[in-house]
Design a protein around this motif. Structure first.
Motif, mmCIF file in Angstrom:
data_model
loop_
_atom_site.group_PDB
_atom_site.id
_atom_site.type_symbol
_atom_site.label_atom_id
_atom_site.label_comp_id
_atom_site.label_asym_id
_atom_site.label_seq_id
_atom_site.Cartn_x
_atom_site.Cartn_y
_atom_site.Cartn_z
ATOM 1 N N ASP A 126 -13.356 -19.756 -1.234
ATOM 2 C CA ASP A 126 -12.325 -19.151 -0.407
ATOM 3 C C ASP A 126 -11.704 -18.003 -1.486
ATOM 4 O O ASP A 126 -10.762 -18.652 -2.040
ATOM 5 C CB ASP A 126 -11.491 -19.847 0.431
ATOM 6 C CG ASP A 126 -12.091 -20.665 1.330
ATOM 7 O OD1 ASP A 126 -12.751 -20.460 2.150
ATOM 8 O OD2 ASP A 126 -11.743 -21.968 1.411
ATOM 9 N N VAL A 127 -11.832 -16.895 -1.392
ATOM 10 C CA VAL A 127 -11.272 -15.759 -2.070
ATOM 11 C C VAL A 127 -10.073 -15.523 -1.318
ATOM 12 O O VAL A 127 -10.214 -15.148 -0.260
ATOM 13 C CB VAL A 127 -11.841 -14.721 -2.858
ATOM 14 C CG1 VAL A 127 -10.949 -13.776 -3.460
ATOM 15 C CG2 VAL A 127 -12.995 -15.150 -3.570
ATOM 16 N N VAL A 128 -8.703 -15.879 -1.804
ATOM 17 C CA VAL A 128 -7.487 -15.568 -0.937
ATOM 18 C C VAL A 128 -6.610 -14.466 -1.584
ATOM 19 O O VAL A 128 -5.746 -14.097 -0.937
ATOM 20 C CB VAL A 128 -6.723 -16.773 -1.089
ATOM 21 C CG1 VAL A 128 -7.314 -18.013 0.024
ATOM 22 C CG2 VAL A 128 -6.273 -17.573 -2.152
ATOM 23 N N PHE A 129 -7.047 -13.831 -2.804
ATOM 24 C CA PHE A 129 -6.095 -13.079 -3.344
ATOM 25 C C PHE A 129 -6.993 -12.244 -4.602
ATOM 26 O O PHE A 129 -7.615 -12.780 -5.393
ATOM 27 C CB PHE A 129 -4.801 -13.453 -3.969
ATOM 28 C CG PHE A 129 -4.015 -12.539 -4.513
ATOM 29 C CD1 PHE A 129 -3.413 -11.571 -4.040
ATOM 30 C CD2 PHE A 129 -3.911 -12.692 -6.076
ATOM 31 C CE1 PHE A 129 -2.526 -10.412 -4.463
ATOM 32 C CE2 PHE A 129 -3.062 -11.548 -6.709
ATOM 33 C CZ PHE A 129 -2.335 -10.762 -5.945
ATOM 34 N N VAL A 130 -6.988 -10.956 -4.702
ATOM 35 C CA VAL A 130 -7.611 -10.044 -5.483
ATOM 36 C C VAL A 130 -6.981 -9.280 -6.219
ATOM 37 O O VAL A 130 -5.961 -8.442 -5.541
ATOM 38 C CB VAL A 130 -8.909 -9.279 -4.936
ATOM 39 C CG1 VAL A 130 -9.609 -8.389 -6.049
ATOM 40 C CG2 VAL A 130 -9.812 -10.274 -4.225
ATOM 41 N N GLU A 131 -6.703 -9.357 -7.441
ATOM 42 C CA GLU A 131 -5.941 -8.168 -8.374
ATOM 43 C C GLU A 131 -6.735 -7.352 -8.767
ATOM 44 O O GLU A 131 -7.645 -7.496 -9.714
ATOM 45 C CB GLU A 131 -5.034 -8.937 -9.270
ATOM 46 C CG GLU A 131 -3.847 -8.113 -9.794
ATOM 47 C CD GLU A 131 -2.968 -8.986 -10.857
ATOM 48 O OE1 GLU A 131 -2.637 -10.197 -10.359
ATOM 49 O OE2 GLU A 131 -3.010 -8.700 -11.953
ATOM 50 N N LEU A 132 -7.075 -6.032 -8.525
ATOM 51 C CA LEU A 132 -7.614 -5.324 -8.860
ATOM 52 C C LEU A 132 -7.001 -4.031 -9.984
ATOM 53 O O LEU A 132 -5.522 -3.984 -10.170
ATOM 54 C CB LEU A 132 -7.922 -4.155 -7.949
ATOM 55 C CG LEU A 132 -9.008 -4.920 -6.697
ATOM 56 C CD1 LEU A 132 -9.116 -3.997 -5.833
ATOM 57 C CD2 LEU A 132 -10.153 -5.174 -7.384
ATOM 58 N N PRO A 133 -7.622 -3.494 -10.970
ATOM 59 C CA PRO A 133 -7.281 -2.557 -12.202
ATOM 60 C C PRO A 133 -6.697 -1.474 -11.239
ATOM 61 O O PRO A 133 -7.087 -0.932 -10.342
ATOM 62 C CB PRO A 133 -8.478 -2.259 -13.016
ATOM 63 C CG PRO A 133 -9.551 -2.772 -12.082
ATOM 64 C CD PRO A 133 -9.212 -3.621 -11.231
#
Lengths: 125, 344
Positions: A39-46
């Motif tokens: 489960d991906v619960v958080f994504v930090e994008l550039p």
């Protein structure tokens, strides 16, 4: 068995790349990678406009258990990011090759070190 | 050294579980997804194989006196069939382990220590038992433990064993103990019995619809309720007062560690508090906590609450509830605040 579409290029760090006609590269993580992360619960994008060299950590995907860096598959500039992942990080699990894409880059040069689908399949076997 | 396995190991693998090393045991961390397993327990019923946990039996005419001496609770207050969560302390008041003490009768008790602490607890109990007429037996290798947890758990227990248990009460059915206990904050029970019977219970309950739950969701479930994890929230130097668990202490009896705790009570000390992340993100054990730009502590536990969809953690901190803090996550300072546990 993980899905490995034939029309994409891959890195050994489990990212996929779709090369558009205009030379831009859409980047995401593979089905195999999303399954390993769970489960991906958080994504930090550039940030749009930021530049990365090949192999730089440019994004982070966090699961309940761990944070994983996502590396720039090629040197270049970020021109688009998938804002939907902010509210719905689970798109990476549900649709890794379509709605779960992460960034679009304009590469500095042509892709050199990528793997084709067959080589990537061997890598994850 | 090879990892130990419970008799259900093959069942876990067949269900697609990812297996990990937990305290020397190969245990399922997740079957499908930590988030969906977590929600199954909050909304329906989950089943956990926790056969790695210990079973130490204390029997004899001095069992009540002895267990009152080595735990924070006065076992004279326990009636037959009562279960009690308490701490086992050293002479400095520091927690060796937390455990549930089951009163089978006033001459027979069962303790369920954490898997990694069984030997230490056994040694400690034996070392302190000289003045008491007790027999202490470690039967951890002969018993299974399954936890059935969630709002649907009582119904499944009724269907499976035709019984019901109240919260923190136990029933004995032949050679099986069923207790109204668990570590998720939900209704449910734990079933403890001879190891060779574990498959019967597991298969029956899974067939009835209990969802297998791994240690990953066990961790997020306990953290949402502010429950302690041995080896993480306490690892040798923390006292019961530090952990903010004074409610497990009965001050009106003599027990190992009492003197140290009485002294500590008169001083100021940091207490384990909840940290709720206001910004988006996931907290991790070891993240630094800052107050007014000064580092004040680190998180002992940290994760994401699947129900709140917010980062949650625990930290030993000397700040008032609602104090605004920042937590350093991968080099960035995220906003959060100190909250009372449980988080939900």
């Amino acid at each position: 068995m993980s899905e490995v579409p034939d029309n994409l290029s891959y890195t050994k760090d489990h990212e996929w790349m779709l090369i558009d006609d205009d030379g831009k590269i859409r980047v995401g993580i593979t089905d195999h990678a999303q399954d390993a992360l769970s489960d991906v619960v958080f994504v930090e994008l550039p940030e749009i406009g930021s530049k990365y060299s090949e192999g730089d950590a440019m994004a982070v995907a966090e699961s309940v258990k761990a944070a994983s860096d996502i590396y720039a598959p090629v040197s270049g500039e970020i021109v688009e990011v998938n804002d939907k992942l902010e509210e719905s990080p689970e798109l990476i699990n549900e649709s890794p090759y379509e709605f779960g894409w992460m960034v679009v880059m304009v590469p500095d040069k042509k892709l050199e070190n990528s793997l084709d689908s067959e080589s990537y399949r061997k890598l994850i076997d | 050294m090879s990892l130990r396995r419970t008799p259900l190991s093959n069942h876990h693998r067949e269900l697609g579980a990812k297996m990990v090393d937990f305290a020397g045991w190969e245990m399922p961390i997740q079957y499908s997804s930590i988030i969906s397993e977590h929600k199954s327990v909050r909304e329906a019923a989950g089943i956990f194989d926790v056969s790695h946990m210990g079973q130490i039996f204390v029997k004899g005419s001095d069992a009540v006196k002895f267990l009152s001496f080595v735990t924070t609770w006065d076992m004279l207050r326990q009636k037959d069939g009562d279960c009690r969560y308490c701490h086992i302390l050293n002479h400095k008041g520091q927690i060796i382990d937390d455990t549930i003490v089951y009163t089978i009768s006033n001459t027979e008790y069962l303790l369920v220590p954490n898997a990694s602490k069984i030997k230490e607890i056994m040694d400690w109990l034996l070392d302190n038992s000289n003045d008491f007429n007790v027999i202490i037996e470690d039967l951890s290798d002969s018993y299974f433990c399954l936890a059935l947890q969630g709002p649907e758990a009582p119904r499944l227990l009724g269907q499976h064993l035709n019984t019901s248990v109240n919260s923190f009460q136990l029933e004995t059915l032949n050679d099986v103990i069923v207790s109204g206990t668990g570590y998720t904050g939900e209704k449910g029970c734990e079933i403890i019995g001879p190891l060779d019977q574990v498959e019967i219970h597991w298969e029956a309950l899974v067939d009835m619809g209990a969802i297998p739950i791994g240690l990953g969701a066990r961790d997020t479930l306990r953290l949402e309720k502010g429950y302690l994890l041995s080896g993480q929230d306490f690892k040798g130097t923390e006292t019961t007062l530090d952990t903010n668990y004074a409610w497990v202490i009965d001050w009106n009896h003599e027990f190992i560690g009492r003197e140290a705790l009485v002294l500590q009570k008169q001083s100021d000390y940091s207490k384990l508090s909840g940290i709720l992340l206001e910004d988006k993100g996931v907290l991790r054990p070891g993240c630094s906590v800052y107050y007014n730009n000064n580092k004040v502590s680190e998180l002992t536990s940290g994760s994401l609450s699947p129900i709140l969809r917010k980062g949650i953690g625990l930290s030993y901190i000397d700040l008032d509830i609602d104090s605004e803090v920042t937590i350093e996550v991968r080099g960035k300072h995220l906003n959060g605040r100190v909250v009372r546990t449980p988080f939900l």
